[in-house]
Design a protein around this motif. Structure first.
Motif, PDB file in Angstrom:
ATOM      1  N   PRO A 297     -14.722  -0.046  -1.244  1.00 31.52           N
ATOM      2  CA  PRO A 297     -13.533   0.669  -0.779  1.00 31.52           C
ATOM      3  C   PRO A 297     -12.251   0.007  -1.258  1.00 31.52           C
ATOM      4  O   PRO A 297     -12.216  -1.185  -1.578  1.00 31.52           O
ATOM      5  CB  PRO A 297     -13.651   0.573   0.750  1.00 31.52           C
ATOM      6  N   ALA A 298     -11.186   0.784  -1.307  1.00 34.15           N
ATOM      7  CA  ALA A 298      -9.851   0.256  -1.608  1.00 34.15           C
ATOM      8  C   ALA A 298      -9.207  -0.161  -0.289  1.00 34.15           C
ATOM      9  O   ALA A 298      -8.664   0.676   0.435  1.00 34.15           O
ATOM     10  CB  ALA A 298      -9.018   1.302  -2.321  1.00 34.15           C
ATOM     11  N   LEU A 299      -9.296  -1.429   0.031  1.00 35.63           N
ATOM     12  CA  LEU A 299      -8.810  -1.911   1.325  1.00 35.63           C
ATOM     13  C   LEU A 299      -7.293  -2.144   1.342  1.00 35.63           C
ATOM     14  O   LEU A 299      -6.700  -2.261   2.415  1.00 35.63           O
ATOM     15  CB  LEU A 299      -9.528  -3.203   1.699  1.00 35.63           C
ATOM     16  N   TYR A 300      -6.690  -2.225   0.157  1.00 37.58           N
ATOM     17  CA  TYR A 300      -5.252  -2.495   0.084  1.00 37.58           C
ATOM     18  C   TYR A 300      -4.649  -1.644  -1.041  1.00 37.58           C
ATOM     19  O   TYR A 300      -4.090  -2.151  -1.998  1.00 37.58           O
ATOM     20  CB  TYR A 300      -5.042  -3.986  -0.169  1.00 37.58           C
ATOM     21  N   PRO A 301      -4.759  -0.309  -0.904  1.00 35.27           N
ATOM     22  CA  PRO A 301      -4.311   0.583  -1.975  1.00 35.27           C
ATOM     23  C   PRO A 301      -2.797   0.542  -2.158  1.00 35.27           C
ATOM     24  O   PRO A 301      -2.048   0.446  -1.173  1.00 35.27           O
ATOM     25  CB  PRO A 301      -4.782   1.956  -1.500  1.00 35.27           C
ATOM     26  N   PRO A 302      -2.322   0.621  -3.393  1.00 36.64           N
ATOM     27  CA  PRO A 302      -0.878   0.468  -3.657  1.00 36.64           C
ATOM     28  C   PRO A 302       0.009   1.380  -2.835  1.00 36.64           C
ATOM     29  O   PRO A 302       1.036   0.943  -2.303  1.00 36.64           O
ATOM     30  CB  PRO A 302      -0.775   0.778  -5.156  1.00 36.64           C
ATOM     31  N   ALA A 303      -0.362   2.644  -2.704  1.00 37.00           N
ATOM     32  CA  ALA A 303       0.513   3.594  -2.017  1.00 37.00           C
ATOM     33  C   ALA A 303       0.669   3.293  -0.535  1.00 37.00           C
ATOM     34  O   ALA A 303       1.663   3.683   0.091  1.00 37.00           O
ATOM     35  CB  ALA A 303      -0.023   5.018  -2.199  1.00 37.00           C
ATOM     36  N   LEU A 304      -0.293   2.593   0.043  1.00 34.30           N
ATOM     37  CA  LEU A 304      -0.277   2.330   1.485  1.00 34.30           C
ATOM     38  C   LEU A 304       0.138   0.905   1.841  1.00 34.30           C
ATOM     39  O   LEU A 304       0.227   0.568   3.022  1.00 34.30           O
ATOM     40  CB  LEU A 304      -1.659   2.622   2.080  1.00 34.30           C
ATOM     41  N   ARG A 305       0.401   0.080   0.846  1.00 35.09           N
ATOM     42  CA  ARG A 305       0.674  -1.334   1.132  1.00 35.09           C
ATOM     43  C   ARG A 305       1.869  -1.566   2.046  1.00 35.09           C
ATOM     44  O   ARG A 305       1.786  -2.383   2.972  1.00 35.09           O
ATOM     45  CB  ARG A 305       0.822  -2.123  -0.178  1.00 35.09           C
ATOM     46  N   PRO A 306       2.995  -0.884   1.862  1.00 38.27           N
ATOM     47  CA  PRO A 306       4.109  -1.123   2.786  1.00 38.27           C
ATOM     48  C   PRO A 306       3.746  -0.823   4.240  1.00 38.27           C
ATOM     49  O   PRO A 306       4.110  -1.587   5.147  1.00 38.27           O
ATOM     50  CB  PRO A 306       5.201  -0.187   2.271  1.00 38.27           C
TER      51      PRO A 306
ATOM     52  N   ILE B 146     -10.851   3.158   5.792  1.00 36.83           N
ATOM     53  CA  ILE B 146     -10.734   1.780   6.269  1.00 36.83           C
ATOM     54  C   ILE B 146      -9.828   0.992   5.332  1.00 36.83           C
ATOM     55  O   ILE B 146      -9.941   1.086   4.109  1.00 36.83           O
ATOM     56  CB  ILE B 146     -12.125   1.116   6.326  1.00 36.83           C
ATOM     57  N   THR B 147      -8.912   0.226   5.905  1.00 31.93           N
ATOM     58  CA  THR B 147      -8.061  -0.652   5.111  1.00 31.93           C
ATOM     59  C   THR B 147      -8.040  -2.053   5.728  1.00 31.93           C
ATOM     60  O   THR B 147      -8.618  -2.298   6.792  1.00 31.93           O
ATOM     61  CB  THR B 147      -6.610  -0.134   5.027  1.00 31.93           C
ATOM     62  N   GLU B 148      -7.315  -2.919   5.049  1.00 28.17           N
ATOM     63  CA  GLU B 148      -7.106  -4.290   5.526  1.00 28.17           C
ATOM     64  C   GLU B 148      -6.600  -4.302   6.968  1.00 28.17           C
ATOM     65  O   GLU B 148      -6.950  -5.190   7.756  1.00 28.17           O
ATOM     66  CB  GLU B 148      -6.098  -4.980   4.608  1.00 28.17           C
ATOM     67  N   ALA B 149      -5.798  -3.311   7.345  1.00 25.04           N
ATOM     68  CA  ALA B 149      -5.244  -3.259   8.700  1.00 25.04           C
ATOM     69  C   ALA B 149      -6.345  -3.125   9.743  1.00 25.04           C
ATOM     70  O   ALA B 149      -6.281  -3.748  10.816  1.00 25.04           O
ATOM     71  CB  ALA B 149      -4.249  -2.115   8.826  1.00 25.04           C
TER      72      ALA B 149
ATOM     73  N   ALA C 288       3.351  -3.529   7.343  1.00 31.82           N
ATOM     74  CA  ALA C 288       4.124  -3.377   8.584  1.00 31.82           C
ATOM     75  C   ALA C 288       3.212  -3.383   9.801  1.00 31.82           C
ATOM     76  O   ALA C 288       3.511  -4.035  10.819  1.00 31.82           O
ATOM     77  CB  ALA C 288       4.942  -2.088   8.531  1.00 31.82           C
ATOM     78  N   VAL C 289       2.096  -2.673   9.719  1.00 30.38           N
ATOM     79  CA  VAL C 289       1.139  -2.670  10.833  1.00 30.38           C
ATOM     80  C   VAL C 289       0.568  -4.070  11.048  1.00 30.38           C
ATOM     81  O   VAL C 289       0.475  -4.552  12.186  1.00 30.38           O
ATOM     82  CB  VAL C 289       0.013  -1.651  10.571  1.00 30.38           C
ATOM     83  N   ASN C 290       0.204  -4.727   9.955  1.00 34.31           N
ATOM     84  CA  ASN C 290      -0.376  -6.067  10.069  1.00 34.31           C
ATOM     85  C   ASN C 290       0.588  -7.052  10.729  1.00 34.31           C
ATOM     86  O   ASN C 290       0.173  -7.919  11.504  1.00 34.31           O
ATOM     87  CB  ASN C 290      -0.770  -6.593   8.691  1.00 34.31           C
TER      88      ASN C 290
END
Length: 332
Positions: free
Chosen positions: A145-154, A212-215, A158-160
């Motif tokens: 999976p892409a856990l830290y995709p570029p479009a969602l990083r900001p 699912i992401t890093e968050a 912020a959530v993290n």
């Protein structure tokens, strides 16, 4: 401890990075490094989950320290002879002192050790998992999976930031408070944030986007310890996680997703907190409960949509030598 009894985490980490281009002197090389973790530690558990989700088991071998430690260091008491079979050391402390004989900061996990030199490269846990996503891409499994995709990083960042300050570290700020006032402030801040997260997750399966992401990894490692440890041991007792319907269903959804629950060792988690923190639990008695079978009850979160692995697929079964022992998890 700050003035007024407020808990302050020592955040002086070794920030050297392992990168694809080796710009800090440590290039990504499969088999060169050893990820040292304890399944008890929520910060280390992030690295264990991300490594598994991305399929880095072969490229980045893992050493598992025991669940308890003394003032000196985490120890390799789970290994034959009490030594890590690759690094040949009894204590993680030895790898820190190999890097810096005068090292005077925390001997923490996760830590990545350079096997040829026996030196710790980094213990910067927040950057470690980001770099697994961005720098180790050549060794990701097919369907990772892409856990830290570029479009969602900001948005992920912020959530993290808020989850770290109010929840991940918030439970510690409550548990290690040195005054009634600092404890009450940490308690209020923690549950205010959990309420906000509940509202965020009412209509969304995951914290950011529809996968699912890093968050999600960062929030999960605190939630999975909540009822077993933080509710009682750290006095975070307004409610149990199992009494917060949205967060409880969210946590069960992740727990039942390959890569999450199959890395969780509740026995190690409980032994660490209740046996090591003698200032909070002087007897060292480890609670028998809670009942963990409820982690496997239906969560019904799939109705919200979302695709756990995006266009990818789940990881394969855990390798036998990394499986959580039977009796330490409801999945066994």
């Amino acid at each position: 401890m700050k003035r007024g009894g407020e808990y302050a985490r020592d955040s002086r980490y070794l920030t050297t990075r392992i990168t694809a281009d080796g710009r800090d002197g440590f290039p990504v090389e499969p088999g060169r490094y050893r990820l040292v973790v304890s399944r008890a530690c929520p910060w280390a558990s992030r690295a264990v989950i991300v490594r598994r989700l991305l399929g880095l088991e072969q490229a980045l071998p893992m050493a598992i320290a025991g669940p308890t430690h003394d003032q000196r260091s985490w120890t390799f008491d789970l290994d034959p002879g009490g030594r890590d079979p690759v690094l040949g050391v009894e204590r993680l402390q030895e790898a820190y002192f190999a890097r810096d004989p005068g090292y005077d900061r925390g001997i923490t996990v996760p830590a990545i050790v350079d096997v040829p030199t026996g030196e710790v490269v980094t213990n910067d846990y927040a950057q470690i998992t980001i770099d697994m996503s961005l720098e180790w891409t050549a060794y990701h499994r097919e369907g990772a999976p892409a856990l830290y995709p570029p479009a969602l990083r900001p948005e992920i960042d912020a959530v993290n930031e808020t989850v770290y300050g109010d929840v991940n570290n918030g439970v510690y700020r409550a548990g290690f408070s040195g005054s009634q006032e600092s404890y009450a402030a940490a308690y209020e801040r923690l549950f205010n944030r959990l309420d906000l997260l509940s509202r965020r997750l009412e209509g969304s399966r995951y914290l950011v986007g529809d996968t699912i992401t890093e968050a999600d990894v960062r929030l999960f490692t605190t939630l999975v310890r909540f009822d077993a440890v933080y509710h009682g041991h750290f006095k975070c007792n307004r409610q149990k996680l199992s009494e917060m319907p949205v967060l409880w269903a969210y946590a069960r959804d992740l727990f039942q997703t390959p890569g999450f629950g199959d890395t969780v060792d509740f026995d190690h988690i409980k032994r660490h907190y209740y046996m090591v923190h003698r200032d909070i639990n002087p007897t060292g008695i480890v609670p028998v409960g809670p009942d963990l079978s409820n982690w496997l009850t239906p969560h019904d979160r799939a109705a919200l949509g979302g695709r756990p692995f995006g266009d990818g697929k789940p990881p394969e079964a855990v390798a036998p030598d990394e499986a959580v022992p039977a009796g330490h998890t409801p999945l066994a």
